[in-house]
Motif scaffolding. Structure first.
Motif, short mmCIF file in Angstrom:
data_model
loop_
_atom_site.label_atom_id
_atom_site.label_comp_id
_atom_site.label_asym_id
_atom_site.label_seq_id
_atom_site.Cartn_x
_atom_site.Cartn_y
_atom_site.Cartn_z
N THR A 86 0.84 -1.20 0.00
CA THR A 86 0.00 0.00 0.00
C THR A 86 0.87 1.26 0.00
N SER A 87 0.47 2.26 -0.75
CA SER A 87 1.17 3.55 -0.75
C SER A 87 1.05 4.22 0.62
N LEU A 88 2.08 4.99 0.97
CA LEU A 88 2.09 5.74 2.23
C LEU A 88 2.27 7.22 1.95
N ALA A 89 1.58 8.05 2.73
CA ALA A 89 1.74 9.50 2.66
C ALA A 89 2.06 10.01 4.06
N LEU A 90 3.20 10.66 4.23
CA LEU A 90 3.55 11.24 5.51
C LEU A 90 2.98 12.65 5.56
N ALA A 91 2.08 12.88 6.50
CA ALA A 91 1.42 14.18 6.64
C ALA A 91 1.89 14.86 7.91
N THR A 92 2.39 16.08 7.76
CA THR A 92 2.73 16.89 8.92
C THR A 92 1.75 18.05 8.99
N ILE A 93 1.32 18.37 10.20
CA ILE A 93 0.28 19.38 10.40
C ILE A 93 0.91 20.67 10.92
N GLY A 94 0.70 21.77 10.20
CA GLY A 94 1.22 23.06 10.62
C GLY A 94 0.40 23.68 11.74
N THR A 95 0.87 24.80 12.25
CA THR A 95 0.17 25.46 13.35
C THR A 95 -1.21 25.97 12.94
N ASP A 96 -1.42 26.17 11.62
CA ASP A 96 -2.72 26.62 11.14
C ASP A 96 -3.66 25.47 10.81
N GLY A 97 -3.21 24.23 11.06
CA GLY A 97 -4.04 23.07 10.78
C GLY A 97 -3.87 22.53 9.38
N ALA A 98 -3.08 23.22 8.52
CA ALA A 98 -2.88 22.77 7.15
C ALA A 98 -1.94 21.57 7.13
N ALA A 99 -2.24 20.61 6.23
CA ALA A 99 -1.44 19.40 6.12
C ALA A 99 -0.43 19.55 4.97
N HIS A 100 0.78 19.04 5.20
CA HIS A 100 1.82 19.02 4.18
C HIS A 100 2.28 17.58 4.03
N TYR A 101 2.53 17.14 2.77
CA TYR A 101 2.70 15.72 2.50
C TYR A 101 4.03 15.41 1.83
N SER A 102 4.53 14.20 2.12
CA SER A 102 5.55 13.54 1.31
C SER A 102 5.08 12.11 1.10
N PHE A 103 5.50 11.49 -0.02
CA PHE A 103 4.87 10.24 -0.44
C PHE A 103 5.89 9.13 -0.65
N TYR A 104 5.43 7.90 -0.38
CA TYR A 104 6.21 6.69 -0.60
C TYR A 104 5.37 5.78 -1.49
N VAL A 105 5.65 5.84 -2.82
CA VAL A 105 4.73 5.26 -3.79
C VAL A 105 5.41 4.38 -4.84
N GLU A 106 6.70 4.10 -4.67
CA GLU A 106 7.38 3.28 -5.66
C GLU A 106 6.94 1.82 -5.53
N GLY A 107 6.52 1.24 -6.66
CA GLY A 107 6.17 -0.18 -6.68
C GLY A 107 4.96 -0.55 -5.86
N THR A 108 4.04 0.40 -5.66
CA THR A 108 2.87 0.13 -4.83
C THR A 108 1.69 -0.32 -5.68
N ALA A 109 0.69 -0.90 -5.02
CA ALA A 109 -0.41 -1.55 -5.73
C ALA A 109 -1.24 -0.58 -6.55
N ASP A 110 -1.57 0.58 -6.00
CA ASP A 110 -2.56 1.44 -6.65
C ASP A 110 -2.08 1.98 -7.99
N ARG A 111 -0.76 2.18 -8.16
CA ARG A 111 -0.29 2.74 -9.42
C ARG A 111 -0.23 1.69 -10.53
N LEU A 112 -0.53 0.42 -10.21
CA LEU A 112 -0.52 -0.66 -11.19
C LEU A 112 -1.93 -1.10 -11.56
N VAL A 113 -2.88 -0.20 -11.40
CA VAL A 113 -4.28 -0.51 -11.73
C VAL A 113 -4.41 -0.88 -13.21
N ARG A 114 -5.31 -1.81 -13.50
CA ARG A 114 -5.59 -2.21 -14.88
C ARG A 114 -6.89 -1.55 -15.34
#
Length: 333
Positions: A87-115
């Protein structure tokens, strides 16, 4: 019964706590199910729509949790493909204003190989695409082909790019590709940050270009400033309800779900019906979607509301509870 199909990834958000971190120690991490399309599907399922998610889901523990969560929220799983990749992973960090910022771990994961899922049933009236699935190959090309096929079949096509620059290798190439889809899209939903990003660079385009290409409505979110719907004939803005924001995870996804649910309530899940909506109907749609998103941001993570949590005046579509809603008529060019 009319059905809505949401196309795109389901993943795990790993959310970093906002608590202060002492020297040499990391903030606690809390995993949560997410992904833009997953959140949209869950929103629609909880609001009472007949909705399914079309994606590839891992057979790992997280994948099993994704399937269980979809079913618990009333989302159909008949269009899911199960794969052995993780499964793909997204690292979300939350700022002081509540906004989320992301980095992703998506190499070789299931969802990007959809048929290619093949032909959808005739009961599918609307299809929505979004986020990482429009970027990461080979799945992005599968979804692009599906998008155009759904348009050619006369289904309502909605897109929310939910731009994540960190996963887009060639920014200008993606801007060109996005613009090329607009003749096959009925509704574009995006944030004001997405709009700024897409309009930048030598291949940048904006709402006026998309409307000229054939898009019926561009729906833009701007945080507390609310939701604006722009068509060739008018622009309407509904301010955001005032709430205490916990975080913004899933806010835009809740807007997409709210828009589609309200269009369904109006009997407008077709390209022709959407094209015939009045400014007042678009305003009511924006108000409803804003209420859905307001509940989501008032609690941690992407936790959209159930239908019973919405105010009755939104559900019944009989009132406009915010007296300062602004509506601006535009002259056709």
């Amino acid at each position: 019964m009319r059905e809505i199909v949401i196309c795109g990834e389901a993943l795990v958000d790993v959310v970093a706590a906002r608590a202060p971190v002492s020297a040499g120690r990391l903030a606690a991490l809390q995993p949560a199910l997410g992904g833009g399309p997953f959140n949209v599907a869950v929103t629609l399922g909880r609001l009472g729509s007949a909705v399914s998610l079309c994606t590839a889901v891992s057979t790992d523990t997280y994948g099993d949790a994704i399937v269980a969560a979809l079913q618990a929220s009333g989302v159909g799983t008949g269009h899911l493909q199960r794969r052995d990749e993780p499964t793909s992973l997204a690292l979300a960090t939350i700022g002081t204003d509540g906004a989320a910022h992301y980095s992703f771990y998506v190499e070789g994961t299931a969802d990007r190989l959809v048929r290619d899922p093949g032909a959808f049933p005739q009961t599918v009236s609307a299809v929505c695409f979004g986020t990482l699935s429009l970027v990461l190959e080979p799945g992005a090309s599968v979804y692009e082909s599906l998008l155009r096929r759904c348009h050619d079949e006369g289904r309502l096509v909605v897109i929310d790019p939910n731009i994540r620059p960190a996963v887009i290798a060639d920014h200008d190439a993606y801007r060109r590709r996005f613009a090329s889809w607009m003749d096959a899209v009925d509704i574009v939903k995006l944030s004001d940050e997405d709009a700024d990003w897409l309009s930048a660079g030598p291949s940048g385009t904006g709402p006026s270009d998309w409307l000229a290409a054939g898009v019926t409505a561009v729906i833009t979110t701007a945080g507390p400033a609310g939701i604006t719907v722009t068509t060739a004939a008018a622009a309407v803005t509904s301010p955001a309800p005032k709430v205490q924001v916990s975080d913004t995870i899933g806010a835009g996804d809740s807007v997409v779900g709210g828009v589609l649910r309200h269009l369904e309530n109006l009997g407008a899940l077709s390209p022709r019906a959407v094209a015939e909506l009045s400014a007042e109907q678009w305003l009511a749609t924006a108000e409803y979607a804003g209420q859905v998103a307001a509940i989501t941001v008032s609690r941690p993570g992407a936790d959209p509301p159930w239908a019973g949590e919405l105010r009755s005046d939104y559900v019944d579509n009989q009132q406009h509870p915010y007296p300062d809603v602004r509506s601006t008529r535009l002259s056709p060019e």
